[in-house]
Design an enzyme around this catalytic site. Structure first.
Site, short mmCIF file in Angstrom:
data_model
loop_
_atom_site.label_atom_id
_atom_site.label_comp_id
_atom_site.label_asym_id
_atom_site.label_seq_id
_atom_site.Cartn_x
_atom_site.Cartn_y
_atom_site.Cartn_z
CB CYS A 253 -95.28 53.37 50.75
SG CYS A 253 -96.70 53.12 49.74
CB CYS B 95 -98.20 54.38 54.68
SG CYS B 95 -98.84 55.13 53.17
#
Length: 346
Positions: A191, A99
């Site tokens: 996340c 990410c």
RNA sequence: UGGGAUGUCGCCAAGUGGUAAGGCAUCGGCUUUUGGUGCCGACAUUCGGGGGUUCGAAUCCCUCCAUCCCAG
């Protein structure tokens, strides 16, 4: 004219204070919420709407412009699909590292720059000095492990204002400034996706195929599982196998859909003295062969290891064996508090 | 069918007359921007069934049932 900084605001305390501090430091700040994931999952409501509202609220409070960047499609492809594919291949990926590499410090950076930003900033606990990444003042919260795949060029345009503070100070400073999110609990889990077990998450995307749980030593079938994909090296819970001593996963065969376990804490496959890394990434120039500090997982203490290059991979010889270093996980190298980069365990 | 052994929470397992240890698993929580680990807490009014002895039994007696081993 003041430097224009786009701050990634997740709706948490850290990024809220990040924006506040940058304003105080004289930057021209724009708040940005990255919309990466909006799907609810069984047993858990996706927090995106609340997070967005919180981020916006703080932006209003701070009197800054606020934008929403929609990266849902890219996040799904670059992070979630990567994660699912890795698990299907029998490995144990780290989606948050991906990410950072693909979304926050690439897509977000590029989009922000195109939109008129000079730099970006996030609430990560890490420090940037002249394009090099250094560990945070708060060693306990240091997040450089998740950032080792970011490029030096990206870091040159990045600010991490929280790197010089300890978490309790951050909370205190957020409170002093009356930030709406000052008391918000730290987020956990994947996340953006939220606090959801990897098993629950994965089971939405892969078939559940029952298989045997086998004792590595005796070969005896001790139980059944719903898919070898859900288990990782060193794992203890979720086996539903009782009998005196705890059992740990020491291996699995994706083709046979078998999970191997043992009660022997000294089992060879549970400990690694030598770790080979592929997909090596260096933030700046690659280091020379020699001894460095390495970190095998987030929040793990730094340990010594010798680095050797071998074609496209690097070989690390650890001073002391590390436990449960699963294929697909990342090992990050440091040199005197400088995060050099790292690679993915073969 | 004889001879021996065993049956205590899902699993392993203490406890042989004084009113059910512990471990594993499981569940809940904590720690943690990945997986995993770790930590804390919860978890058998009941000891294969039925009788009996006793102030009192999982522990003694009788009986039945089940399982395992050796015989054959």
């Amino acid at each position: 004219m003041a430097t224009k900084v786009y701050v990634g605001m997740s709706g948490g305390v850290d990024s809220s204070l990040t924006a506040a501090l940058l304003i105080e430091q004289g930057y021209d700040v724009v708040g940005v919420y990255m919309k990466n994931w909006t799907q609810d999952l069984p047993g858990m409501r996706c927090p995106w709407a609340d997070d967005l509202a919180d981020a916006k609220r703080v932006a209003v409070q701070l009197g800054i412009d606020f934008k929403v960047f929609d990266f849902e499609s890219e996040y799904r492809h670059k992070v979630v699909d990567y994660m699912i594919d890795e698990y299907k291949a029998g490995r144990t990926p780290n989606p948050d590292i991906m990410c950072n590499q693909e979304v926050k410090f690439k897509l977000f950076l590029e989009t922000a720059l195109e939109d008129g930003a000079d730099m970006i900033a996030t609430g990560h606990y890490a420090r940037v000095e002249d394009g090099i990444l250094k560990v945070a003042e708060d060693a306990n919260k240091d997040q450089t492990y998740f950032l080792y795949r970011v490029t030096g060029e990206a870091l040159a345009k990045t600010l991490f204002p929280l790197g010089d503070y300890k978490k309790p100070q951050v909370r205190e400073m957020a409170k002093e400034r009356g930030l709406y999110t000052a008391g918000k609990k730290d987020s956990q889990g994947i996340c953006f996706v939220g606090k959801v077990g990897i098993r629950d998450f994965l089971s939405q995307y892969v078939d559940q195929t029952p298989g045997d749980i086998i004792d590595k030593k005796s070969g005896a079938v001790l139980g059944r599982h719903d898919g070898a994909i859900f288990y990782t090296l060193g794992q203890r819970h979720g086996l539903d196998v009782g009998g005196g001593l705890p059992y740990y996963v020491v291996g699995k065969d994706m083709d046979k859909n078998e999970v191997y376990i043992t009660t022997d804490l000294n089992d060879a496959s549970l400990w690694k003295n030598t770790v080979e890394l592929s997909n090596v990434h260096w933030i700046n120039e690659g280091p020379q062969e020699g001894t460095y500090d390495i970190r095998v997982r987030h929040r793990a203490p730094l340990v010594k290891a010798h680095l050797r290059y071998e074609n496209d991979i690097i070989v690390l010889t650890l001073e002391n064996a590390e436990r449960a270093v699963a294929a697909g996980q990342s090992v990050v190298l440091y040199d005197n508090n400088v995060c050099l980069g790292g690679g993915i365990v073969i």
